[in-house]
Design a protein around this motif. Sequence first.
Motif, PDB file in Angstrom:
ATOM      1  N   SER A 145       1.118   2.183 -13.680  1.00 56.20           N
ATOM      2  CA  SER A 145       0.118   1.107 -13.592  1.00 56.20           C
ATOM      3  C   SER A 145      -0.722   1.001 -14.868  1.00 56.20           C
ATOM      4  O   SER A 145      -1.389  -0.009 -15.077  1.00 56.20           O
ATOM      5  N   GLU A 191       0.281   4.441  -9.424  1.00 55.24           N
ATOM      6  CA  GLU A 191      -0.963   4.868 -10.083  1.00 55.24           C
ATOM      7  C   GLU A 191      -0.839   6.298 -10.610  1.00 55.24           C
ATOM      8  O   GLU A 191      -1.113   6.571 -11.781  1.00 55.24           O
ATOM      9  N   ILE A 192      -0.409   7.211  -9.767  1.00 52.11           N
ATOM     10  CA  ILE A 192      -0.307   8.622 -10.131  1.00 52.11           C
ATOM     11  C   ILE A 192       0.707   8.835 -11.252  1.00 52.11           C
ATOM     12  O   ILE A 192       0.492   9.654 -12.144  1.00 52.11           O
ATOM     13  N   GLN A 246      -1.180  -5.454  -6.146  1.00 55.39           N
ATOM     14  CA  GLN A 246      -1.059  -4.846  -4.826  1.00 55.39           C
ATOM     15  C   GLN A 246      -1.377  -5.888  -3.765  1.00 55.39           C
ATOM     16  O   GLN A 246      -2.412  -6.533  -3.816  1.00 55.39           O
ATOM     17  N   PRO A 290       0.799  -1.229   0.000  1.00 52.60           N
ATOM     18  CA  PRO A 290       0.000   0.000   0.000  1.00 52.60           C
ATOM     19  C   PRO A 290       0.833   1.281   0.000  1.00 52.60           C
ATOM     20  O   PRO A 290       0.338   2.332  -0.384  1.00 52.60           O
ATOM     21  N   ALA A 306       1.785   1.835  -3.978  1.00 54.07           N
ATOM     22  CA  ALA A 306       0.692   1.699  -4.946  1.00 54.07           C
ATOM     23  C   ALA A 306       0.172   3.043  -5.458  1.00 54.07           C
ATOM     24  O   ALA A 306       0.005   3.210  -6.668  1.00 54.07           O
ATOM     25  N   PRO A 307      -0.057   4.037  -4.585  1.00 53.73           N
ATOM     26  CA  PRO A 307      -0.534   5.323  -5.108  1.00 53.73           C
ATOM     27  C   PRO A 307       0.479   5.990  -6.047  1.00 53.73           C
ATOM     28  O   PRO A 307       0.102   6.595  -7.045  1.00 53.73           O
ATOM     29  N   LEU A 308       1.757   5.868  -5.749  1.00 58.70           N
ATOM     30  CA  LEU A 308       2.799   6.446  -6.596  1.00 58.70           C
ATOM     31  C   LEU A 308       2.791   5.805  -7.981  1.00 58.70           C
ATOM     32  O   LEU A 308       2.908   6.496  -9.004  1.00 58.70           O
TER      33      LEU A 308
END
Length: 100
Positions: A92, A87-88, A99, A80, A83-85
């Motif tokens: 991805s 995606e942004i 994930q 976690p 994962a946002p990095l």
Amino acid sequence: MTPELTLTTGPGPDGAVVLTASGEIDMSNAETFAGALTRAVADAAGARLVVDLTAVEYLDSAGLAALFAQADHIELRTGPLLAPLLEISGLSDLTTVHQL
């Protein structure tokens, strides 16, 4: 003190080649990381290559650039934290990200 980057490559339980990274990936060691990725892609020779980032505590733009350069040849495994990095940054959208 910055956690040292460690890289290991080996077979995964499903027959994939797994490159496991732990520590931090930043401009001080991104070239080492990129080299390990390039070697792992060559060693996988058409087999699935999974880059396991679940133990990576920090990933900067230099590390992202190394991943983008091999996006057509790798899958990513992350937790976690990163994962946002992924995606942004759009990574991805270019490769499969698992994930955990």
